[in-house]
Write a protein that holds these residues in place. Structure first.
Motif, PDB file in Angstrom:
ATOM      1  N   ASN A  11       0.841  -1.202   0.000  1.00 44.02           N
ATOM      2  CA  ASN A  11       0.000   0.000   0.000  1.00 44.02           C
ATOM      3  C   ASN A  11       0.875   1.250   0.000  1.00 44.02           C
ATOM      4  O   ASN A  11       0.693   2.174  -0.807  1.00 44.02           O
ATOM      5  CB  ASN A  11      -0.915  -0.026   1.223  1.00 44.02           C
ATOM      6  N   ALA A  12       1.844   1.280   0.903  1.00 41.54           N
ATOM      7  CA  ALA A  12       2.715   2.452   1.015  1.00 41.54           C
ATOM      8  C   ALA A  12       3.554   2.658  -0.242  1.00 41.54           C
ATOM      9  O   ALA A  12       3.772   3.793  -0.683  1.00 41.54           O
ATOM     10  CB  ALA A  12       3.625   2.297   2.235  1.00 41.54           C
ATOM     11  N   THR A  13       4.007   1.568  -0.849  1.00 39.15           N
ATOM     12  CA  THR A  13       4.838   1.672  -2.046  1.00 39.15           C
ATOM     13  C   THR A  13       4.040   2.140  -3.247  1.00 39.15           C
ATOM     14  O   THR A  13       4.480   2.980  -4.039  1.00 39.15           O
ATOM     15  CB  THR A  13       5.483   0.308  -2.357  1.00 39.15           C
ATOM     16  N   LYS A  14       2.824   1.626  -3.387  1.00 36.09           N
ATOM     17  CA  LYS A  14       1.988   1.955  -4.530  1.00 36.09           C
ATOM     18  C   LYS A  14       1.413   3.364  -4.464  1.00 36.09           C
ATOM     19  O   LYS A  14       1.084   3.959  -5.494  1.00 36.09           O
ATOM     20  CB  LYS A  14       0.837   0.945  -4.625  1.00 36.09           C
TER      21      LYS A  14
ATOM     22  N   SER B 193       1.219   4.399 -15.517  1.00 31.36           N
ATOM     23  CA  SER B 193       2.382   4.814 -16.298  1.00 31.36           C
ATOM     24  C   SER B 193       3.664   4.809 -15.474  1.00 31.36           C
ATOM     25  O   SER B 193       4.688   4.262 -15.890  1.00 31.36           O
ATOM     26  CB  SER B 193       2.135   6.208 -16.890  1.00 31.36           C
ATOM     27  N   SER B 194       3.620   5.401 -14.294  1.00 30.47           N
ATOM     28  CA  SER B 194       4.837   5.493 -13.481  1.00 30.47           C
ATOM     29  C   SER B 194       5.255   4.125 -12.933  1.00 30.47           C
ATOM     30  O   SER B 194       6.441   3.814 -12.866  1.00 30.47           O
ATOM     31  CB  SER B 194       4.640   6.489 -12.337  1.00 30.47           C
ATOM     32  N   ALA B 195       4.278   3.289 -12.555  1.00 29.92           N
ATOM     33  CA  ALA B 195       4.622   1.948 -12.054  1.00 29.92           C
ATOM     34  C   ALA B 195       5.232   1.095 -13.160  1.00 29.92           C
ATOM     35  O   ALA B 195       6.188   0.338 -12.926  1.00 29.92           O
ATOM     36  CB  ALA B 195       3.376   1.272 -11.487  1.00 29.92           C
TER      37      ALA B 195
ATOM     38  N   TRP C 100       6.554  -4.831  -9.032  1.00 27.69           N
ATOM     39  CA  TRP C 100       6.234  -3.547  -9.661  1.00 27.69           C
ATOM     40  C   TRP C 100       5.411  -3.751 -10.931  1.00 27.69           C
ATOM     41  O   TRP C 100       4.537  -2.939 -11.254  1.00 27.69           O
ATOM     42  CB  TRP C 100       7.509  -2.771  -9.970  1.00 27.69           C
ATOM     43  N   GLN C 101       5.681  -4.846 -11.647  1.00 24.90           N
ATOM     44  CA  GLN C 101       4.870  -5.152 -12.824  1.00 24.90           C
ATOM     45  C   GLN C 101       3.429  -5.429 -12.414  1.00 24.90           C
ATOM     46  O   GLN C 101       2.480  -5.007 -13.083  1.00 24.90           O
ATOM     47  CB  GLN C 101       5.454  -6.368 -13.557  1.00 24.90           C
ATOM     48  N   ARG C 102       3.241  -6.112 -11.285  1.00 24.22           N
ATOM     49  CA  ARG C 102       1.879  -6.372 -10.809  1.00 24.22           C
ATOM     50  C   ARG C 102       1.174  -5.063 -10.438  1.00 24.22           C
ATOM     51  O   ARG C 102      -0.025  -4.913 -10.689  1.00 24.22           O
ATOM     52  CB  ARG C 102       1.912  -7.319  -9.606  1.00 24.22           C
ATOM     53  N   ILE C 103       1.897  -4.132  -9.843  1.00 26.79           N
ATOM     54  CA  ILE C 103       1.301  -2.819  -9.538  1.00 26.79           C
ATOM     55  C   ILE C 103       0.871  -2.133 -10.828  1.00 26.79           C
ATOM     56  O   ILE C 103      -0.223  -1.559 -10.918  1.00 26.79           O
ATOM     57  CB  ILE C 103       2.297  -1.938  -8.759  1.00 26.79           C
ATOM     58  N   ALA C 104       1.733  -2.192 -11.843  1.00 26.72           N
ATOM     59  CA  ALA C 104       1.417  -1.550 -13.118  1.00 26.72           C
ATOM     60  C   ALA C 104       0.175  -2.162 -13.752  1.00 26.72           C
ATOM     61  O   ALA C 104      -0.690  -1.452 -14.273  1.00 26.72           O
ATOM     62  CB  ALA C 104       2.610  -1.661 -14.070  1.00 26.72           C
TER      63      ALA C 104
END
Length: 255
Positions: free
Chosen positions: A49-52, A58-60, A83-87
């Motif tokens: 949560n904090a990272t996302k 776009s930024s992720a 990070w790919q999963r966040i994107a």
């Protein structure tokens, strides 16, 4: 209760209820410029949560590409895969050009109750989810009959054949969560993404949306509830015009 999950979809770590623990359950907005509203919330670990929090699709995606290229392989405690999963997660609630959405690997299946803005991703998720349960080949064969022509059907079958070996691996697992992860990991394979993209780009966004609707109407999907939202109602209650904040309360002065 509807968005509850035992594992963080980003880190894949087991969630707990220990205050301040990095894996403590937390509810986050998927789209940061909208409110905590139906269709825009997901359960994550406190760390994810904090990272996302400060990133959109776009930024992720840019962070994920940077980490994959090296030499740095970790940012804010997360590697390129996370990070790919966040994107991908944030792409679901971001209106993207059809051609761009068709090229995104499904490295995270949409969490329960999340609204998908891009029809081709809805079709992608529907097809992948069907492979988690026995009888998938018959169901996909029925969906194939809904495709517009033989050329598209041929590319569809080549996509299914690329995913099938991963399906066998997934179905050897008993735990539904392990099956889900196996299907997500299948999308890290370049061949699968290449075949999916070739198939997906032969469809328009409208055709993809129609396929999802028709497959659902014919009950060709299992363990998956499909609900369509009109364009105006998709973000109802999200307060995008106020970046998710409540309207200012009126102040009444009496004399």
């Amino acid at each position: 209760q509807q968005i509850d999950t035992a594992f963080c979809p980003i880190t894949r770590e087991a969630l707990n209820d220990r205050r301040t623990d990095t894996n403590e359950r937390s509810i986050d907005r998927v789209r940061n410029d909208a409110g905590y509203a139906a269709g825009n919330v997901v359960m994550l670990s406190r760390a994810a949560n904090a990272t996302k929090a400060r990133h959109d699709h776009s930024s992720a995606a840019e962070v994920a590409r940077s980490l994959a290229a090296g030499p740095v392989h970790n940012i804010a405690g997360l590697g390129a895969e996370a990070w790919q999963r966040i994107a991908v997660l944030t792409s679901f609630v971001t209106e993207l050009p059809h051609a761009e959405a068709a090229r995104i690997p499904l490295t995270i299946l949409p969490p329960n109750r999340l609204r998908l803005f891009n029809p081709i991703q809805a079709l992608q998720a529907l097809l992948t989810r069907q492979m988690a349960t026995p009888g998938w080949s018959q169901r996909l064969a029925c969906i194939e009959t809904l495709l517009p022509n033989n050329e598209v059907r041929g590319d569809f079958n080549r996509f299914v054949l690329a995913l099938a070996p991963r399906v066998l691996t997934a179905q050897s697992a008993i735990d539904p969560q392990r099956i889900r992860w196996a299907l997500e990991d299948a999308w890290t394979q370049p061949l699968l993404l290449k075949r999916w993209t070739k198939f997906a780009l032969q469809l328009t966004a409208a055709q993809a949306e129609s396929l999802v609707q028709r497959a659902a109407a014919k009950r060709l999907v299992q363990h998956l509830h499909v609900q369509q939202h009109a364009a105006g109602a998709a973000t109802e209650g999200w307060a995008i015009e106020r970046r998710g904040f409540c309207a200012a309360a009126a102040v009444i002065t009496t004399h």
